[in-house]
Design a protein around this motif. Structure first.
Motif, PDB file in Angstrom:
ATOM      1  N   ASP A 139       0.813  -1.224   0.000  1.00  0.00           N
ATOM      2  CA  ASP A 139       0.000   0.000   0.000  1.00  0.00           C
ATOM      3  C   ASP A 139       0.844   1.271   0.000  1.00  0.00           C
ATOM      4  OD1 ASP A 139       1.004  -0.377   2.497  1.00  0.00           O
ATOM      5  OD2 ASP A 139      -0.859   0.018   3.580  1.00  0.00           O
ATOM      6  N   VAL A 140       1.956   1.266  -0.747  1.00  0.00           N
ATOM      7  CA  VAL A 140       2.763   2.477  -0.867  1.00  0.00           C
ATOM      8  C   VAL A 140       2.638   3.025  -2.291  1.00  0.00           C
ATOM      9  CG1 VAL A 140       4.415   1.741   0.876  1.00  0.00           C
ATOM     10  CG2 VAL A 140       4.853   1.209  -1.515  1.00  0.00           C
ATOM     11  N   LYS A 141       2.949   4.302  -2.453  1.00  0.00           N
ATOM     12  CA  LYS A 141       2.865   4.931  -3.776  1.00  0.00           C
ATOM     13  C   LYS A 141       4.017   4.447  -4.659  1.00  0.00           C
ATOM     14  CE  LYS A 141       2.136   9.348  -4.038  1.00  0.00           C
ATOM     15  NZ  LYS A 141       2.280  10.791  -3.776  1.00  0.00           N
ATOM     16  N   ARG A 142       3.678   4.076  -5.871  1.00  0.00           N
ATOM     17  CA  ARG A 142       4.695   3.619  -6.830  1.00  0.00           C
ATOM     18  C   ARG A 142       4.351   4.135  -8.226  1.00  0.00           C
ATOM     19  NH1 ARG A 142       4.095  -1.245  -3.621  1.00  0.00           N
ATOM     20  NH2 ARG A 142       6.080  -1.846  -2.655  1.00  0.00           N
ATOM     21  N   VAL A 143       5.369   4.165  -9.078  1.00  0.00           N
ATOM     22  CA  VAL A 143       5.150   4.514 -10.486  1.00  0.00           C
ATOM     23  C   VAL A 143       6.085   3.656 -11.324  1.00  0.00           C
ATOM     24  CG1 VAL A 143       6.875   6.378 -10.498  1.00  0.00           C
ATOM     25  CG2 VAL A 143       4.974   6.432 -12.130  1.00  0.00           C
ATOM     26  N   ALA A 144       5.613   3.245 -12.507  1.00  0.00           N
ATOM     27  CA  ALA A 144       6.431   2.437 -13.414  1.00  0.00           C
ATOM     28  C   ALA A 144       7.102   3.333 -14.447  1.00  0.00           C
ATOM     29  CB  ALA A 144       5.565   1.384 -14.099  1.00  0.00           C
ATOM     30  N   VAL A 222       0.860   7.591 -11.035  1.00  0.00           N
ATOM     31  CA  VAL A 222       1.216   7.076  -9.707  1.00  0.00           C
ATOM     32  C   VAL A 222       0.067   6.229  -9.177  1.00  0.00           C
ATOM     33  CG1 VAL A 222       1.753   7.726  -7.326  1.00  0.00           C
ATOM     34  CG2 VAL A 222       2.690   9.052  -9.231  1.00  0.00           C
ATOM     35  N   VAL A 223       0.406   5.042  -8.634  1.00  0.00           N
ATOM     36  CA  VAL A 223      -0.616   4.158  -8.052  1.00  0.00           C
ATOM     37  C   VAL A 223      -0.280   3.945  -6.575  1.00  0.00           C
ATOM     38  CG1 VAL A 223      -1.084   3.004 -10.240  1.00  0.00           C
ATOM     39  CG2 VAL A 223       0.663   2.061  -8.723  1.00  0.00           C
ATOM     40  N   SER A 224      -1.286   3.653  -5.795  1.00  0.00           N
ATOM     41  CA  SER A 224      -1.076   3.489  -4.351  1.00  0.00           C
ATOM     42  C   SER A 224      -1.259   2.044  -3.886  1.00  0.00           C
ATOM     43  CB  SER A 224      -2.034   4.402  -3.577  1.00  0.00           C
ATOM     44  OG  SER A 224      -3.372   4.143  -3.975  1.00  0.00           O
ATOM     45  N   GLU A 225      -1.669   1.158  -4.786  1.00  0.00           N
ATOM     46  CA  GLU A 225      -1.822  -0.266  -4.459  1.00  0.00           C
ATOM     47  C   GLU A 225      -0.964  -1.098  -5.409  1.00  0.00           C
ATOM     48  OE1 GLU A 225      -3.501  -2.208  -2.277  1.00  0.00           O
ATOM     49  OE2 GLU A 225      -4.250  -0.515  -1.101  1.00  0.00           O
ATOM     50  N   ILE A 226      -0.358  -2.139  -4.886  1.00  0.00           N
ATOM     51  CA  ILE A 226       0.555  -2.943  -5.697  1.00  0.00           C
ATOM     52  C   ILE A 226      -0.161  -3.609  -6.880  1.00  0.00           C
ATOM     53  CG2 ILE A 226       0.327  -5.103  -4.388  1.00  0.00           C
ATOM     54  CD1 ILE A 226       3.467  -5.290  -4.723  1.00  0.00           C
ATOM     55  N   LYS A 227      -1.438  -3.889  -6.728  1.00  0.00           N
ATOM     56  CA  LYS A 227      -2.197  -4.527  -7.809  1.00  0.00           C
ATOM     57  C   LYS A 227      -2.323  -3.616  -9.040  1.00  0.00           C
ATOM     58  CE  LYS A 227      -6.720  -3.086  -5.988  1.00  0.00           C
ATOM     59  NZ  LYS A 227      -7.054  -2.122  -7.017  1.00  0.00           N
ATOM     60  N   ASP A 228      -2.125  -2.311  -8.844  1.00  0.00           N
ATOM     61  CA  ASP A 228      -2.279  -1.354  -9.947  1.00  0.00           C
ATOM     62  C   ASP A 228      -0.963  -1.016 -10.657  1.00  0.00           C
ATOM     63  OD1 ASP A 228      -5.053  -1.058  -9.515  1.00  0.00           O
ATOM     64  OD2 ASP A 228      -4.662   0.343  -7.861  1.00  0.00           O
TER      65      ASP A 228
END
Length: 362
Positions: A139-144, A222-228
């Motif tokens: 549940d952390v912010k990530r971006v690809a 930017v997504v906040s859930e790993i599933k995204d």
């Protein structure tokens, strides 16, 4: 799992510290790394030692140690010489290599997980259960980000990126094909698009210093859930392609900046051809002479401002008006009228897209 080169570097470093000759062989007695050539003869006794119940043993003046990976015998370590010091050094080296196996296995498992996550190869329930097992926050912010260079196939860009981010980084660096490297970047709550742009720019600068040419970096939202994360990756892929078509001069492009180019990219080619035929009556903007194309592009750059465009083109205002009138007669579109200008601009972008797709097919 762990390369022979890494094992070689490890035992050479340990030999320099402990001044003990070391050799690592597989369970069949084949040497995979050694610090002294004469230890190559230890293969046969090592294979026999592998079958014995002992975890360590002295054979012909060498100390032999078993190295396990989750209770599965993986390697035999041989330490040169006799005495308590050599035995103790051998035990420490065996322990170090065993820890390396665990670390690289975890890295391999995480890499595998991220690849499958990006490619949508995991069920939702599997994503969270495997993430928990691998100690990955969900549940952390990530971006690809996708990194592409013209000579990616000829250089080890993946390892360059892993070195750049460091072993303690929370970011994931992987590749799903031989052309691109993917970074799943961990973000703080305060990180904005500005910070992502800066990070991407720093990566591009680093790679250019390493003599990699035409570095292009694209990133998704930017997504906040790993599933995204897979969604952000797909957006980055689209941004990379659309960026090549409509933003060729830019090294870094974000999915959120694609504008109308994102819509055009998703149009079927037959529909594009129909649209261009309607606008240009079977002609193509490629048929316009260089002077006309320069005039059109400069007019758009200056937001349809006649005075500023004529000034930058170093021509009289009446000359520009004459060119625009001439274009209106041939196309039926008056670029001084906002609606016509939009139609013409979209048509130019559609032609760019069609040409790109045509070249891509070949």
């Amino acid at each position: 799992m762990i390369s022979n080169q890494i094992l070689q570097n490890t035992i050479e470093g340990l030999k320099a510290i402990a001044r003990v000759e070391l050799c690592v062989v597989d369970i069949d007695g084949k040497a995979v790394a050694m610090t002294a050539d004469e230890m190559e003869n230890c293969g046969k006794p090592a294979a026999e030692f592998a079958k014995s119940p002992a975890d360590s043993q002295e054979i012909q003046g060498y100390q032999y140690f078993k190295i396990f990976d989750e209770q599965q015998l993986e390697y035999i370590l041989i330490a040169g010489g006799v005495g308590e010091d050599v035995y103790m050094v051998g035990k420490m080296v065996a322990f170090q290599i065993q820890n390396l196996l665990v670390a690289y296995k975890e890295r391999f498992d995480k890499d595998n997980f991220i690849k499958n996550l990006l490619l949508d190869n995991l069920l939702l329930v599997d994503i969270y259960s495997r993430a928990k097992k691998l100690h990955i926050q969900t549940d952390v912010k990530r971006v690809a980000l996708i990194i592409e260079t013209d000579n990616a196939k000829d250089s080890n860009i993946l390892e360059m990126m892993r070195t750049y981010f460091g072993s303690n980084s929370k970011d994931f660096i992987t590749a799903v094909d031989e052309n691109n490297v993917i970074v799943v970047k961990d973000l703080s709550e305060s990180d904005s698009t500005k910070e992502i742009d800066k990070a991407a720019g720093n990566i591009a600068a680093f790679l250019e210093k390493e003599n990699l040419q035409d570095v292009r970096i694209a990133y998704g939202t930017v997504v906040s859930e790993i599933k995204d994360v897979s969604r952000s990756y797909k957006e980055a892929k689209m941004a990379l392609d659309v960026g090549k078509i409509f933003f060729g001069e830019r090294d870094v492009i974000a999915y959120s900046e694609l504008g109308i180019g994102r819509l055009i990219y998703q149009l079927p080619i037959p529909l594009c051809k129909m649209f261009i035929k309607e606008i240009f009556d079977g002609k193509s903007p490629d048929d316009f002479d260089e002077e006309t194309l320069v005039t059109i592009n400069k007019f758009f750059e200056n937001s349809l401002n006649v005075s500023e465009t004529s000034r930058q083109l170093f021509i009289h205002r009446n000359t520009l008006v004459y060119r625009l009138d001439k274009l209106q007669k041939s196309t039926g579109l008056d670029l001084r009228v906002f609606e016509d200008a939009i139609t013409f601009k979209i048509a130019l972008m559609v032609v760019k897209y069609m040409k790109y797709m045509e070249n891509f097919e070949y």
